[in-house]
Structures are given as C-alpha cells and as structure tokens.
Scaffold this motif. Structure first.
Motif, mmCIF file in Angstrom:
data_model
loop_
_atom_site.group_PDB
_atom_site.id
_atom_site.type_symbol
_atom_site.label_atom_id
_atom_site.label_comp_id
_atom_site.label_asym_id
_atom_site.label_seq_id
_atom_site.Cartn_x
_atom_site.Cartn_y
_atom_site.Cartn_z
ATOM 1 N N VAL A 120 41.383 39.251 44.067
ATOM 2 C CA VAL A 120 40.942 39.673 42.659
ATOM 3 C C VAL A 120 41.746 41.101 42.346
ATOM 4 C CG1 VAL A 120 39.232 39.743 41.014
ATOM 5 C CG2 VAL A 120 39.102 37.901 42.750
ATOM 6 N N ALA A 121 40.943 42.136 43.211
ATOM 7 C CA ALA A 121 41.271 43.440 42.938
ATOM 8 C C ALA A 121 42.711 43.965 43.752
ATOM 9 C CB ALA A 121 40.152 44.315 43.620
ATOM 10 N N ALA A 122 43.089 43.035 44.494
ATOM 11 C CA ALA A 122 44.315 43.099 45.087
ATOM 12 C C ALA A 122 44.436 44.803 45.699
ATOM 13 C CB ALA A 122 45.482 42.954 44.263
ATOM 14 N N ALA A 123 43.380 45.054 46.549
ATOM 15 C CA ALA A 123 43.312 46.434 47.019
ATOM 16 C C ALA A 123 44.413 46.485 48.196
ATOM 17 C CB ALA A 123 41.861 46.668 47.850
ATOM 18 N N PHE B 29 34.529 47.473 43.245
ATOM 19 C CA PHE B 29 34.035 46.104 43.830
ATOM 20 C C PHE B 29 32.671 45.969 43.213
ATOM 21 C CE2 PHE B 29 32.064 42.350 45.783
ATOM 22 C CZ PHE B 29 33.416 41.454 46.155
ATOM 23 N N ASP B 30 32.500 45.319 42.042
ATOM 24 C CA ASP B 30 30.959 45.516 41.479
ATOM 25 C C ASP B 30 29.997 44.349 41.612
ATOM 26 O OD1 ASP B 30 28.839 46.304 39.789
ATOM 27 O OD2 ASP B 30 29.654 45.620 37.908
ATOM 28 N N ASN B 31 28.841 44.511 42.655
ATOM 29 C CA ASN B 31 27.956 43.704 42.866
ATOM 30 C C ASN B 31 26.661 43.856 41.802
ATOM 31 O OD1 ASN B 31 28.994 42.073 45.122
ATOM 32 N ND2 ASN B 31 28.701 44.020 46.355
ATOM 33 N N VAL B 32 26.543 44.989 41.147
ATOM 34 C CA VAL B 32 25.366 45.050 40.648
ATOM 35 C C VAL B 32 25.316 45.048 39.025
ATOM 36 C CG1 VAL B 32 24.669 46.423 42.453
ATOM 37 C CG2 VAL B 32 25.382 47.628 40.809
ATOM 38 N N GLY B 33 26.410 45.674 38.403
ATOM 39 C CA GLY B 33 26.455 45.723 37.082
ATOM 40 C C GLY B 33 25.538 47.067 36.582
ATOM 41 N N GLY B 34 25.137 46.979 35.281
ATOM 42 C CA GLY B 34 23.995 48.045 34.932
ATOM 43 C C GLY B 34 24.654 49.286 34.865
ATOM 44 N N ALA C 229 36.703 44.317 40.262
ATOM 45 C CA ALA C 229 36.249 42.776 40.489
ATOM 46 C C ALA C 229 34.806 42.759 40.329
ATOM 47 C CB ALA C 229 36.693 42.744 42.009
ATOM 48 N N VAL C 230 34.673 41.574 39.602
ATOM 49 C CA VAL C 230 33.373 41.569 38.766
ATOM 50 C C VAL C 230 32.562 40.471 39.753
ATOM 51 C CG1 VAL C 230 31.526 41.173 37.042
ATOM 52 C CG2 VAL C 230 34.006 42.513 36.737
ATOM 53 N N CYS C 231 31.768 40.711 40.852
ATOM 54 C CA CYS C 231 31.134 39.615 41.688
ATOM 55 C C CYS C 231 29.959 39.108 41.193
ATOM 56 C CB CYS C 231 31.245 40.309 43.071
ATOM 57 S SG CYS C 231 30.737 39.212 44.205
ATOM 58 N N GLY C 232 29.279 40.327 40.737
ATOM 59 C CA GLY C 232 27.649 39.908 40.396
ATOM 60 C C GLY C 232 27.091 41.095 39.415
ATOM 61 N N SER C 233 25.934 40.943 39.202
ATOM 62 C CA SER C 233 25.201 41.956 38.286
ATOM 63 C C SER C 233 23.762 41.937 38.541
ATOM 64 C CB SER C 233 25.507 41.861 36.771
ATOM 65 O OG SER C 233 24.955 40.638 36.363
ATOM 66 N N MET C 234 23.574 42.284 40.067
ATOM 67 C CA MET C 234 22.107 41.997 40.474
ATOM 68 C C MET C 234 20.984 43.027 39.721
ATOM 69 S SD MET C 234 22.239 42.255 44.646
ATOM 70 C CE MET C 234 23.659 43.267 44.974
#
Lengths: 336, 336
Positions: B153-156, B234-239, B256-261
């Motif tokens: 997704v982010a193709a690092a 790589f975003d797990n948290v949002g906010g 890469a938007v994985c989640g928004s804990m």
C-alpha cells in the motif's frame, strides 16, 4: 517612458479568520506607488481584470509552514498576487509589443504592473462566446484544476458516479461539465449552497442532481442523490461535506483533494472527520494535488476546453461573483 | 460423540465509548451453551488461544454502516469473533483429524468451538523461537497487515523514511521491523506511549528513533525525529497523531491508513485534522486498506516472516498484552 504611478492593494495583515475589511488590522491596504523603469524583457501592463479565487485565501495566511506551501508565501506589505488580463502599454520585450493583450498567473491587484515577459502569455483569441475573462477562470487555473483533478488525479471513467462540492464555483462548475460532457461519466452530482446555485448547476451545467448543503436535510438529500454510492469525489471544501462524503463512497472510491474552503477562515476548528474509518473499511484513496504540477499540459488542455465551449458542449459561467461570495469579499475594483 | 457444553463470551451490548466490564450494559456476557452435533466437514476445536486485536473494537460497534464494513457485523447475542489456535478433538473432516493443531481467523471467544474445516488452517510448525501464539499476531492477521500496508500500500523503498504509530503494538511492531530489516528503509521512526515501550521499539525492534506520544513535548519530539521529513506514514491510530504527521510528510508522501485506534472509543470527537490542507499543499496520498484483501498471498508472506524470525532478523514480541492495553480490556481467559 514617463514615470508611472499606480494604485495597488497590499497585504497589510494576515487574517486568522475571515479577512478584515477596515481599520488598522484590515487585511489589505490601498496605496499609490511609482513604478521603476522597465528592465530588459519586461512589460508594463495596464490591468483590465484580476482574479479572486478561493486559493488566494491560503496565499495570505495558512497553517501550512511557508516552506511547505506550494508557492512562496506573500510577504506583508507586498502587492496581492492574482491572475490578470491586461494590455501592454510599454515593453522591452519583442514578444509583447504595446497593445498586446496578455494574461499572467503572477499578476497583482494593481492598476498597472511590471512583469517579466517570461511569466506572460498572449491572451488567447476570445470569440465564439468566449470572453477574455474566462482565461482567468474557466479557461485559467481554476478550470485547469478541474480538468486535471477529474481526468488524471481521480481518473474518472464513463461508468463512474462523480460528486463535486463547490459545484457552482469556478472549479466545481467545470468539474461538473468535464465529468458529464467531456468524460461522459454516468452520473454527476453537484453540491452547492442555496436553491439558485443548485438550479444553475442542474439546469445550465447539466448535473444529474445538485444538493443544497445549506438545507437542514442535506445529509439525507446527499444520500438520496447517491443511491448507488460514489466512485469519485472532487473535494473543494473539506469540513463536514468531506465527512459526509466519506460515508457515500464506493469500495475503492477515489477522492481528489483540491481545497478545503470550509476551513480557510477557521483553522482551529480543522476538518473533523467522524467517518474517517470509512477510509479503511472501504479502501478509499485520497490524493491531494495542485494545478501547477500540470502547467506543461495547459496549452493543449485550454485548447480542448475552448473547442468544447465553442461547440456548445460546455458553458463558461461568469463564476467570479460566486467565488467572491464563497471565499472572501474585499474592496477590489474593476479597471476594465 | 457425546454432547459438549462450552463457556463462551457473547456480545451483550454495543459500546459507544469504552467497553463496559460489568452490570446490565456490560459489553460481553459469559454464558454456557451446548454445541450441536458436527455436520460433515466440520471440526470441534478445544481452544487454546484467542486473539484480542484493536480491530475487534470496530467489530462490536462502529459508525460505519453494517453494509459498508469489511466483515458482516457481529450480532447482539452472538459469540465474540477472534482468531484462534486450538486442538481438534472431534472431526468429520479428513483434512483435520483429532489432535491436529489448527488456526482460524473465524474463531470465537469460547472454550470449544465448531468450525467448518474450510475456514481452518493447520497451525504452522512452531520452532526456532516461534511460539504457536505468534500465528495469532506477528505471524497472523496483524503481522500480515503490517507487511501489506508497508510493502504494497505504501510501497516503502530503501531510501525512504518511514514512521509508524502504535509502534509497540501487534501491527506497528512488525511495521518497524519489516521496514527496517526486510525492506531496508533508510530511517524508521516509531511512535508509542511511554518510555518503556519506546525503549523496546528502539532497542529490541531496531527503530532508529521512537517518540513518546504521551510526552508533553510530543509535537517537538516528532519534528526532531523527522528532520528530513517522511516518505511513508503507517497510521494505526488516526486522531491527533495523524494530524501532526500530515505536517511532517514530504512532497508526495504516502499514508497507509490501517486503523484509527484513537477514535474507536470516541466516535463523536472524530479525527480533527487542522493540517488537512497539507494533503493539498504537499500532494499527499492517503490509502485505506484491509488485510483481508491479500489473504491469497498469506502463505508465502508468513513463510517469509517465519524465515526472517528464524534467521534472527526480526523479533516476534509477545505483543498481546500491549494490544489489550491500547484497545480494550475484558474478562477473557486463557485456556492453554
């Protein structure tokens, strides 16, 4: 050449909210200045029309750090920048002899301005229903932003349902028509403020539907106008409209992020996205863009838009009034 | 086969904020039920381990409409879903005879569970420092999400600076290592909560830097840790962390938007992005993804991760404890 004095609007104060019209903190101040002599390859232009676009609000104050903005920031005390259309009245450039009509994306809110010939273009011939001012809007940067955002960034296809906010504005009005008339998208839905604008977007621009964001029933109306959801959202406004749109996108929908007018005068509020998790759940892709990245394609794109207008496929609205209303009003003048 | 009774946790109430542990509105309720006879091609599993991942918070209540969520929503009164690892104790499937160890992404928080053989996989051999429970985390869905989000997704790329939030969690701890050790990214910066986690992310996982989001100086620390800005987030948290990161991205950076804990327990607050206009100014691209889209690649990816772990390139942490802390705590039990 005799010495030329000109009136011009200077940036006097950076607004944190809506621009201020009067008083010591007024955003702009009117001054009179004497222009220097022309250097080689310059032109002195008598300005006939200037642009006033939503993007200009960001040029005078933005939360984006100066080095991260897409243009050098406008200094306090500098003349306000704009696109312009004017007539060359003196020249040291063989390309633009006196009486040539020129456009430039690096103009100023001034009656007369000196520009390097390199940043000027000959004003395209205006006929077949095309007015010179269209080259500051529908056939200028805002129209080009509409084209590249729709056709390239969002890659709208004939089977797609496309939604655009600010649909009665300079950019949005072209997105509606580019999507519907040039790309042949299956369904095009505008979002605009008030019944009159919505009627214009539907009746004149040819949108399949236009939803009034000022209506109390906006969220329900938007859902009703997108019963099969949305492939492409062209976002001019950010804010609550973007939030609602996240929940109307199809799986793998694409959002072309052109601007966020809703927040230009309200930085601290920011763009509050309750539906942000839709980006994950529906595998959405949001892509920001700036029209300046495609200026090398501008001549061919403008030629295509001119041809479409002359063939009656698209309508070039007098959208400046609407832009003023949505972005900011100031005591600028027409010098036409 | 004699009739089997099992204890199981049911979804009793959909939380709007943090899950509720006790009382009539408790999020989960413990019950005892009698399982039906096995149908053809089913297995009865004695559950040894269950997973508790941040994603599960969204399964029990989310603002995303049910038909737009990436899995069928969990019904009230249904057993809580999870990944599991367990031992087959009865079977009508030739693929999984009794005493086989199996994993499944469609398990339940139950002591015994009946599953279709089609949704079970043989538990991979656990040796060379790999524990069976790793197949519920670092070598399960969370580890795979880390891999596909970072590599696809982010193709690092090797020259990239990569930042990951939730860096001490199940997904983030693998992102750090996949970026640094497997993809060879030039600089990898974690974001985690508290000095102990940050020390683990740097010292054990090998991040170049780890920033404590609970520190009062977080924004300044994040800027100091990303002096040349960021190619991949790589975003797990949002906010708020996402908001700050928007202003740390390089031109054409990828998120890469994985989640928004940060918002799972606070829907109404949403994700407030004061820096949203950075998406335009810096031409950012944000892409949401769900690991389920790449499950066809899972066997080869897990094999690659197992090999990397056995060669000592990556560390498989016991991250479940940290996930519990960041997502939600409930009275689940270990039945191992």
């Amino acid at each position: 050449m005799t010495s030329i004095t000109t009136r011009q609007w200077l940036l006097n104060s950076r607004p944190t909210g809506a621009p201020i019209l009067d008083g010591p903190d007024a955003t702009f101040s009117l001054t009179t200045t004497t222009l220097p002599p022309l250097q080689p390859n310059q032109v002195l232009i008598r300005v006939k029309y200037i642009s006033n676009d939503p993007a200009q609000r960001q040029w005078i104050s933005t939360t984006v750090a100066p080095e991260r903005f897409y243009l050098p920031p406008l200094s306090l005390g500098a003349p306000m920048k704009c696109s312009l259309l004017g007539e060359v009245v003196a020249s040291t450039s063989t390309a633009f002899p006196p009486s040539t009509l020129v456009t430039s994306a690096l103009g100023e809110w001034s009656e007369h301005v000196i520009l390097d010939a390199a940043v000027c273009n000959p004003a395209p011939a205006a006929d077949g229903g095309i007015a010179p001012t269209h080259f500051l809007g529908a056939l200028g940067l805002t129209g080009l932003a509409a084209y590249y955002g729709t056709a390239i960034v969002a890659a709208a296809k004939p089977a797609d349902t496309v939604v655009v906010s600010g649909a009665a504005g300079a950019t949005g009005s072209m997105v509606v028509q580019i999507a519907k008339k040039l790309l042949g998208c299956a369904r095009v839905v505008g979002i605009a403020g008030g019944a009159a604008k919505c009627a214009w977007v539907k009746g004149t621009l040819g949108a399949d539907e236009c939803v009034d964001y000022k209506a109390a029933s906006f969220a329900d109306d938007l859902a009703a106008a997108t019963p099969d959801f949305v492939d492409v959202y062209f976002d001019n406004v950010g804010g609550e409209v973007l939030d609602l749109m996240l929940a109307r996108m199809k799986m793998r929908g694409r959002v072309a992020v052109c601007g966020s007018m809703a927040t230009y005068n309200a930085y601290e509020d920011g763009t509050r996205l309750r539906n942000w998790f839709e980006v994950v759940a529906m595998r959405l892709q949001l892509t920001g863009f700036v029209v300046l990245d495609w200026l090398h394609k501008a001549p061919e794109t403008i030629a295509e838009l001119v041809r479409a207008a002359q063939e009656g496929k698209i309508v070039l609205g007098d959208e400046n009034e609407m832009v003023l209303e949505t972005a900011f009003e100031s005591k600028i003048w027409e010098n036409g």
